[in-house]
Design an enzyme around this catalytic site. Structure first.
Site, PDB file in Angstrom:
ATOM      1  N   TRP A 102       0.816  -1.221   0.000  1.00 27.87           N
ATOM      2  CA  TRP A 102       0.000   0.000   0.000  1.00 27.87           C
ATOM      3  C   TRP A 102       0.841   1.257   0.000  1.00 27.87           C
ATOM      4  O   TRP A 102       0.521   2.220  -0.718  1.00 27.87           O
ATOM      5  CB  TRP A 102      -1.002  -0.024   1.161  1.00 27.87           C
ATOM      6  N   ASP A 170      -1.405   6.725   6.185  1.00 28.39           N
ATOM      7  CA  ASP A 170      -2.523   5.923   5.669  1.00 28.39           C
ATOM      8  C   ASP A 170      -2.837   4.874   6.728  1.00 28.39           C
ATOM      9  O   ASP A 170      -2.199   3.832   6.796  1.00 28.39           O
ATOM     10  CB  ASP A 170      -2.115   5.267   4.345  1.00 28.39           C
ATOM     11  N   LYS A 194     -12.650  -1.311   7.508  1.00 29.28           N
ATOM     12  CA  LYS A 194     -11.952  -2.335   8.289  1.00 29.28           C
ATOM     13  C   LYS A 194     -12.288  -2.200   9.778  1.00 29.28           C
ATOM     14  O   LYS A 194     -12.751  -3.145  10.393  1.00 29.28           O
ATOM     15  CB  LYS A 194     -10.449  -2.241   8.062  1.00 29.28           C
TER      16      LYS A 194
HETATM   17  N1  PMP Z   1      -4.354   1.570   2.170  1.00 24.80           N
HETATM   18  C1  PMP Z   1      -4.416   0.446   2.904  1.00 24.80           C
HETATM   19  C2  PMP Z   1      -3.419   0.260   4.005  1.00 24.80           C
HETATM   20  C3  PMP Z   1      -5.392  -0.513   2.627  1.00 24.80           C
HETATM   21  O1  PMP Z   1      -5.448  -1.632   3.349  1.00 24.80           O
HETATM   22  C4  PMP Z   1      -6.317  -0.290   1.595  1.00 24.80           C
HETATM   23  C5  PMP Z   1      -7.427  -1.254   1.290  1.00 24.80           C
HETATM   24  N2  PMP Z   1      -7.214  -2.551   1.529  1.00 24.80           N
HETATM   25  C6  PMP Z   1      -6.198   0.904   0.859  1.00 24.80           C
HETATM   26  C7  PMP Z   1      -5.223   1.802   1.179  1.00 24.80           C
HETATM   27  C8  PMP Z   1      -7.133   1.178  -0.270  1.00 24.80           C
HETATM   28  O2  PMP Z   1      -8.327   1.555   0.275  1.00 24.80           O
HETATM   29  P1  PMP Z   1      -9.654   1.788  -0.569  1.00 24.80           P
HETATM   30  O3  PMP Z   1      -9.991   0.518  -1.236  1.00 24.80           O
HETATM   31  O4  PMP Z   1     -10.608   2.166   0.516  1.00 24.80           O
HETATM   32  O5  PMP Z   1      -9.373   2.888  -1.515  1.00 24.80           O
END
Ligand code: PMP
Length: 358
Positions: A102, A170, A194
């Site tokens: 991520w 994030d 989450k």
């Molecule tokens: N950052 C992290 C740490 C994530 O776990 C996720 C989703 N699994 C995201 C960003 C992306 O999030 P979204 O699908 O809500 O855009």
């Protein structure tokens, strides 16, 4: 009614009590004769829901004065580019700490709108750890990192110290899972799906100082200041998701707030890690100092056993354990709403499986 033990990485388990309350109120919310989904976001009754949700979040997380809390459509991904659009200072680059899929994605996306630098990266070691040292640029616009990498199950136990450069986090997969000191951050953001609610909404907390970096020519919908000025109602917000987050915050208060939840989360994670460390069957992905309290990533002795492990888990009422496709193996996501009893059930299953296949 039968509810399984849900270890999904996200969208993930929601508290049963919250779903029951939403169900009970679905057709006739607060006696208005309509669902909360069916009324205007400008209606006084909804504004009250929105304000209460923000007040509860602020109190749970102890958000200090000088920060705005925004409830925005969508998840975290849009912020990968929206943050640099809002925060990039003229001529300065942005620093990124890369510890997994991520934070890597965040840097790649940001690099489309701003110059990025890598202050640390653990990819060569297989994204199993947090960096031991950093190469920060004191003139960077901000430092971005991901405190909990959902896919690799790697979590920071301490904040990186970037001096005066604002820290942007994030927190999608560890948001509101334990107490934190918000004043150490410039921006915190997370999709709700989450730890605090359903998908379709996210929270972004930003300091007034960063909000004042008014970029020119940014369309309103991408401009955090415009969202803040409009109370996160620049356009129609995801009202039902916002309402559900509010119910989750009230549930969190009933669990003893973030201190109470943090203690249970730590215990759930320790139970799993302690068992896996002591077993000669399962293996962990993350290094000892970086083991996530939220996403426990582990492997069976050989990948050929994965299908049978998952099939048996399914039969035992344990859902969502398949690891991310990039990594394989298993991942147990044990967010706020996953009860300790679910972890106990998983442990019993893992012990039994190891006995049968070890
Ligand atoms: N950052 C992290 C740490 C994530 O776990 C996720 C989703 N699994 C995201 C960003 C992306 O999030 P979204 O699908 O809500 O855009």
């Amino acid at each position: 009614m039968s509810r399984i033990h849900n270890f999904s990485a996200g969208p993930a388990a929601l508290p049963t009590e919250v779903l029951q309350q939403a169900q009970a109120e679905l057709l006739d919310w607060r006696g208005v004769g309509a669902s909360v989904m069916e009324i205007s976001h400008r209606d006084k009754a909804f504004i009250q829901v929105a304000e209460q949700a923000e007040a509860d979040l602020r109190s749970l997380l102890a958000v200090p004065a000088g920060y705005k809390v925004l409830f925005l459509q969508g998840g975290a991904t849009q912020h990968f580019v929206q943050i640099p659009m809002n925060l990039a200072a003229e001529g300065a680059s942005a620093d990124f700490i890369i510890t997994g899929a991520w934070s890597l994605k965040a840097q790649k996306e940001a690099s489309k709108v701003v110059k990025t630098r890598i202050a640390a990266c653990t990819e060569a070691g297989g994204f199993k750890s947090v960096p031991g040292s950093y190469d920060f640029d004191p003139n960077a616009s901000f430092v971005h990192y991901c405190p909990n990498e959902t896919i690799q199950g790697v979590e920071f136990s301490e904040l990186p110290n970037a001096g005066d450069v604002p820290l942007v986090a994030d927190m999608s997969s560890n948001f509101m899972s334990c107490p934190i000191d918000v004043s150490r951050f410039g921006v915190l953001y997370a999709g709700a799906q989450k730890n605090i609610g359903p998908s379709g909404i996210g929270v972004l907390i930003i300091s007034d100082a960063l909000l004042a970096r008014q970029p020119r020519n940014l369309p309103n919908i991408l401009n955090y200041l415009k969202h803040a000025e409009a109370g996160s109602m620049l356009n129609t917000p995801p009202t039902f998701a916002w309402y559900l987050c509010g119910l989750v915050f009230q549930w969190m208060q009933r669990q003893g707030g973030l201190a109470g939840l943090g203690a249970v989360n730590a215990r759930k994670a320790s139970k799993l890690y302690d068992y896996i460390i002591g077993s000669d069957f399962y293996q962990l992905h993350a290094d000892p100092n970086a083991r996530s309290r939220m996403n426990v990533v582990f492997f069976l002795p050989k990948p050929e056993l994965d299908a049978s492990f998952l099939k048996g888990a399914d039969a035992a009422g344990l859902m969502g354990l398949k690891g991310h496709r990039d990594l394989g193996g298993m991942r147990a996501s044990i967010y706020n709403a996953v009860p300790e009893a679910a972890v106990d059930a998983l442990l019993t299953y893992m012990q039994d499986f190891a006995k049968r296949h070890g």
